[in-house]
Motif scaffolding. Structure first.
Motif, PDB file in Angstrom:
ATOM      1  N   PHE A 192      11.347  43.499  91.914  1.00 30.20           N
ATOM      2  CA  PHE A 192      10.809  42.998  93.177  1.00 30.20           C
ATOM      3  C   PHE A 192      11.010  41.500  93.377  1.00 30.20           C
ATOM      4  CE2 PHE A 192       7.275  42.255  90.283  1.00 30.20           C
ATOM      5  CZ  PHE A 192       6.703  41.075  90.717  1.00 30.20           C
ATOM      6  N   LYS A 193      11.462  40.763  92.374  1.00 35.22           N
ATOM      7  CA  LYS A 193      11.608  39.319  92.546  1.00 35.22           C
ATOM      8  C   LYS A 193      12.575  38.779  91.503  1.00 35.22           C
ATOM      9  CE  LYS A 193       8.244  36.490  91.213  1.00 35.22           C
ATOM     10  NZ  LYS A 193       6.984  35.692  91.195  1.00 35.22           N
ATOM     11  N   ARG A 194      13.275  37.691  91.855  1.00 36.19           N
ATOM     12  CA  ARG A 194      14.094  36.949  90.899  1.00 36.19           C
ATOM     13  C   ARG A 194      13.640  35.496  90.871  1.00 36.19           C
ATOM     14  NH1 ARG A 194      18.589  39.880  93.170  1.00 36.19           N
ATOM     15  NH2 ARG A 194      19.370  41.437  91.692  1.00 36.19           N
ATOM     16  N   SER A 195      13.730  34.901  89.690  1.00 37.19           N
ATOM     17  CA  SER A 195      13.422  33.482  89.507  1.00 37.19           C
ATOM     18  C   SER A 195      14.527  32.865  88.659  1.00 37.19           C
ATOM     19  CB  SER A 195      12.082  33.295  88.792  1.00 37.19           C
ATOM     20  OG  SER A 195      11.037  33.982  89.419  1.00 37.19           O
ATOM     21  N   VAL A 196      14.600  31.566  88.694  1.00 35.85           N
ATOM     22  CA  VAL A 196      15.477  30.821  87.791  1.00 35.85           C
ATOM     23  C   VAL A 196      14.596  30.024  86.848  1.00 35.85           C
ATOM     24  CG1 VAL A 196      17.238  29.034  87.589  1.00 35.85           C
ATOM     25  CG2 VAL A 196      17.361  30.697  89.449  1.00 35.85           C
ATOM     26  N   GLU A 197      14.799  30.219  85.550  1.00 39.49           N
ATOM     27  CA  GLU A 197      14.030  29.485  84.544  1.00 39.49           C
ATOM     28  C   GLU A 197      14.950  28.505  83.823  1.00 39.49           C
ATOM     29  OE1 GLU A 197      11.168  30.225  80.627  1.00 39.49           O
ATOM     30  OE2 GLU A 197      12.370  31.870  81.418  1.00 39.49           O
ATOM     31  N   ILE A 198      14.522  27.259  83.747  1.00 36.32           N
ATOM     32  CA  ILE A 198      15.244  26.234  82.997  1.00 36.32           C
ATOM     33  C   ILE A 198      14.373  25.810  81.832  1.00 36.32           C
ATOM     34  CG2 ILE A 198      16.252  23.917  83.082  1.00 36.32           C
ATOM     35  CD1 ILE A 198      16.830  24.408  86.048  1.00 36.32           C
ATOM     36  N   MET A 199      14.955  25.776  80.644  1.00 37.26           N
ATOM     37  CA  MET A 199      14.174  25.530  79.432  1.00 37.26           C
ATOM     38  C   MET A 199      15.007  24.734  78.439  1.00 37.26           C
ATOM     39  SD  MET A 199      14.507  29.365  77.756  1.00 37.26           S
ATOM     40  CE  MET A 199      14.163  28.902  76.067  1.00 37.26           C
ATOM     41  N   ASP A 200      14.307  24.099  77.498  1.00 40.62           N
ATOM     42  CA  ASP A 200      14.989  23.451  76.387  1.00 40.62           C
ATOM     43  C   ASP A 200      15.597  24.514  75.476  1.00 40.62           C
ATOM     44  OD1 ASP A 200      14.264  20.882  77.205  1.00 40.62           O
ATOM     45  OD2 ASP A 200      12.380  20.953  76.073  1.00 40.62           O
ATOM     46  N   ASP A 201      16.805  24.272  74.998  1.00 36.55           N
ATOM     47  CA  ASP A 201      17.398  25.177  74.019  1.00 36.55           C
ATOM     48  C   ASP A 201      16.602  25.045  72.726  1.00 36.55           C
ATOM     49  OD1 ASP A 201      19.009  26.440  72.065  1.00 36.55           O
ATOM     50  OD2 ASP A 201      20.812  26.061  73.239  1.00 36.55           O
ATOM     51  N   PRO A 202      15.925  26.117  72.268  1.00 40.15           N
ATOM     52  CA  PRO A 202      15.055  25.989  71.095  1.00 40.15           C
ATOM     53  C   PRO A 202      15.813  25.690  69.813  1.00 40.15           C
ATOM     54  CG  PRO A 202      15.288  28.295  71.739  1.00 40.15           C
ATOM     55  CD  PRO A 202      15.903  27.478  72.825  1.00 40.15           C
ATOM     56  N   ARG A 203      17.114  25.872  69.815  1.00 38.68           N
ATOM     57  CA  ARG A 203      17.895  25.553  68.618  1.00 38.68           C
ATOM     58  C   ARG A 203      18.070  24.051  68.453  1.00 38.68           C
ATOM     59  NH1 ARG A 203      22.666  29.506  70.439  1.00 38.68           N
ATOM     60  NH2 ARG A 203      22.176  28.306  72.323  1.00 38.68           N
ATOM     61  N   ARG A 204      18.004  23.311  69.549  1.00 32.59           N
ATOM     62  CA  ARG A 204      18.137  21.855  69.463  1.00 32.59           C
ATOM     63  C   ARG A 204      16.915  21.228  68.818  1.00 32.59           C
ATOM     64  NH1 ARG A 204      22.422  18.865  72.649  1.00 32.59           N
ATOM     65  NH2 ARG A 204      20.741  17.381  72.952  1.00 32.59           N
ATOM     66  N   ALA A 205      15.748  21.806  69.066  1.00 37.19           N
ATOM     67  CA  ALA A 205      14.506  21.249  68.526  1.00 37.19           C
ATOM     68  C   ALA A 205      14.164  21.813  67.153  1.00 37.19           C
ATOM     69  CB  ALA A 205      13.360  21.524  69.491  1.00 37.19           C
ATOM     70  N   GLY A 206      14.932  22.802  66.676  1.00 38.53           N
ATOM     71  CA  GLY A 206      14.686  23.361  65.351  1.00 38.53           C
ATOM     72  C   GLY A 206      13.746  24.543  65.318  1.00 38.53           C
ATOM     73  N   ALA A 207      13.256  25.006  66.480  1.00 38.28           N
ATOM     74  CA  ALA A 207      12.381  26.175  66.491  1.00 38.28           C
ATOM     75  C   ALA A 207      13.132  27.426  66.074  1.00 38.28           C
ATOM     76  CB  ALA A 207      11.766  26.367  67.878  1.00 38.28           C
ATOM     77  N   ILE A 208      14.422  27.461  66.370  1.00 38.57           N
ATOM     78  CA  ILE A 208      15.308  28.555  65.986  1.00 38.57           C
ATOM     79  C   ILE A 208      16.558  27.931  65.377  1.00 38.57           C
ATOM     80  CG2 ILE A 208      16.760  30.430  66.888  1.00 38.57           C
ATOM     81  CD1 ILE A 208      14.612  30.991  68.952  1.00 38.57           C
ATOM     82  N   ALA A 209      17.093  28.541  64.332  1.00 40.55           N
ATOM     83  CA  ALA A 209      18.234  27.979  63.615  1.00 40.55           C
ATOM     84  C   ALA A 209      19.471  27.876  64.521  1.00 40.55           C
ATOM     85  CB  ALA A 209      18.554  28.833  62.391  1.00 40.55           C
ATOM     86  N   PRO A 210      20.310  26.873  64.306  1.00 48.28           N
ATOM     87  CA  PRO A 210      21.459  26.644  65.188  1.00 48.28           C
ATOM     88  C   PRO A 210      22.451  27.797  65.244  1.00 48.28           C
ATOM     89  CG  PRO A 210      21.025  24.701  63.843  1.00 48.28           C
ATOM     90  CD  PRO A 210      20.143  25.794  63.307  1.00 48.28           C
ATOM     91  N   HIS A 211      22.540  28.616  64.200  1.00 49.70           N
ATOM     92  CA  HIS A 211      23.538  29.686  64.182  1.00 49.70           C
ATOM     93  C   HIS A 211      23.079  30.942  64.924  1.00 49.70           C
ATOM     94  CE1 HIS A 211      20.894  30.944  60.846  1.00 49.70           C
ATOM     95  NE2 HIS A 211      21.335  32.168  61.090  1.00 49.70           N
ATOM     96  N   ILE A 212      21.821  30.999  65.346  1.00 52.23           N
ATOM     97  CA  ILE A 212      21.290  32.165  66.032  1.00 52.23           C
ATOM     98  C   ILE A 212      21.846  32.236  67.460  1.00 52.23           C
ATOM     99  CG2 ILE A 212      19.165  33.245  66.887  1.00 52.23           C
ATOM    100  CD1 ILE A 212      19.493  33.408  63.862  1.00 52.23           C
ATOM    101  N   ALA A 213      22.004  33.464  67.958  1.00 54.95           N
ATOM    102  CA  ALA A 213      22.472  33.720  69.331  1.00 54.95           C
ATOM    103  C   ALA A 213      23.819  33.064  69.596  1.00 54.95           C
ATOM    104  CB  ALA A 213      21.428  33.278  70.351  1.00 54.95           C
ATOM    105  N   PRO A 214      24.851  33.372  68.805  1.00 57.13           N
ATOM    106  CA  PRO A 214      26.163  32.747  69.044  1.00 57.13           C
ATOM    107  C   PRO A 214      26.781  33.145  70.383  1.00 57.13           C
ATOM    108  CG  PRO A 214      26.330  34.536  67.441  1.00 57.13           C
ATOM    109  CD  PRO A 214      24.871  34.300  67.660  1.00 57.13           C
TER     110      PRO A 214
ATOM    111  N   ILE B  67      25.385  32.719  73.076  1.00 56.85           N
ATOM    112  CA  ILE B  67      24.979  31.655  73.979  1.00 56.85           C
ATOM    113  C   ILE B  67      25.341  30.339  73.303  1.00 56.85           C
ATOM    114  CG2 ILE B  67      23.045  30.617  75.257  1.00 56.85           C
ATOM    115  CD1 ILE B  67      21.584  33.323  74.896  1.00 56.85           C
ATOM    116  N   PRO B  68      26.481  29.759  73.602  1.00 61.10           N
ATOM    117  CA  PRO B  68      26.940  28.592  72.856  1.00 61.10           C
ATOM    118  C   PRO B  68      25.920  27.457  72.844  1.00 61.10           C
ATOM    119  CG  PRO B  68      28.677  29.424  74.278  1.00 61.10           C
ATOM    120  CD  PRO B  68      27.425  30.158  74.654  1.00 61.10           C
ATOM    121  N   LEU B  69      25.770  26.855  71.699  1.00 61.17           N
ATOM    122  CA  LEU B  69      24.903  25.684  71.554  1.00 61.17           C
ATOM    123  C   LEU B  69      25.725  24.458  71.898  1.00 61.17           C
ATOM    124  CD1 LEU B  69      22.291  24.289  70.630  1.00 61.17           C
ATOM    125  CD2 LEU B  69      23.165  24.400  68.276  1.00 61.17           C
TER     126      LEU B  69
END
Length: 209
Positions: A182-204, A206-208
């Motif tokens: 019923f609806k679409r939104s656009v979400e903009i967020m910090d890449d969590p791999r840059r801040a270390g919340a998720i390891a850099p090699h995760i989700a290849p 989606i290029p880091l």
């Protein structure tokens, strides 16, 4: 039609057509919101062999984060990883929030979180499987368990959202399960791999940058 859906259909787009650059370290996703107001006809789906649904009243934040990461890390799920223990426990320990895991062989491999705090807008807050259970039919069975629990209550609307960072199968799965977009939104967020919340090699996929 609920008020949120009516408002969504009346909104105009503030984004001009075209491509828009993001600052370094940012990600953008298109979010699709889906809802249902009536229980779909139940499906006769059996649990995969050895799989059981386990309720976790007032789960410990560390246990929850470990399962959340196991299920969602490949899709850059991060919102609950960045919350402190007290804030996370406030949600998880609320009487109107139900947390379940799918367990097989003593391991928790699936997550279901139902949020009943707003009876007019019941949320499928989190739903997902670890890679070990994908393709086994566990997702369809877990959704049947979710629907049975939600519509055993006098809820007015059951909703969920997914985005283009999530599994590419997620949106079609929710539609097949009876949800209507019923609806679409656009979400903009910090890449969590840059801040270390998720390891850099995760989700290849989606290029880091």
């Amino acid at each position: 039609m609920n008020g949120d859906a009516t408002e969504a259909r009346q909104m105009t787009c503030d984004f001009p057509d075209g491509t828009h650059d993001l600052p370094p370290g940012k990600l953008a996703a298109v979010v699709t919101w889906l809802e249902m107001t009536d229980r779909p006809a139940p499906r006769d789906i059996r649990a995969p062999e050895g799989v059981e649904l386990v309720a976790h009243p007032a789960p410990a934040p560390d246990w929850y984060r470990a399962l959340y990461r196991r299920v969602g890390e490949d899709w850059l799920w991060v919102s609950r990883l960045s919350m402190g223990d007290a804030a996370l426990a406030t949600i998880l320990h609320a009487p109107e929030v139900e947390v379940y895991s799918l367990r097989k062989g003593g391991e928790d491999l699936g997550l279901l979180e139902l949020d009943f705090r707003d009876p007019d807008n019941t949320e499928l807050a989190f739903f997902g499987l670890a890679p070990e259970l994908i393709g086994t039919g566990a997702g369809r069975w877990l959704m049947e368990q979710a629907l049975a629990r939600v519509f055993a209550r006098p809820v007015r609307r059951f909703f969920v959202h997914t985005c283009t960072l999530d599994s590419p199968q997620a949106l079609a799965f929710y539609i097949r399960s009876g949800f209507t977009p019923f609806k679409r939104s656009v979400e903009i967020m910090d890449d969590p791999r840059r801040a270390g919340a998720i390891a850099p090699h995760i989700a290849p996929h989606i290029p880091l940058l």
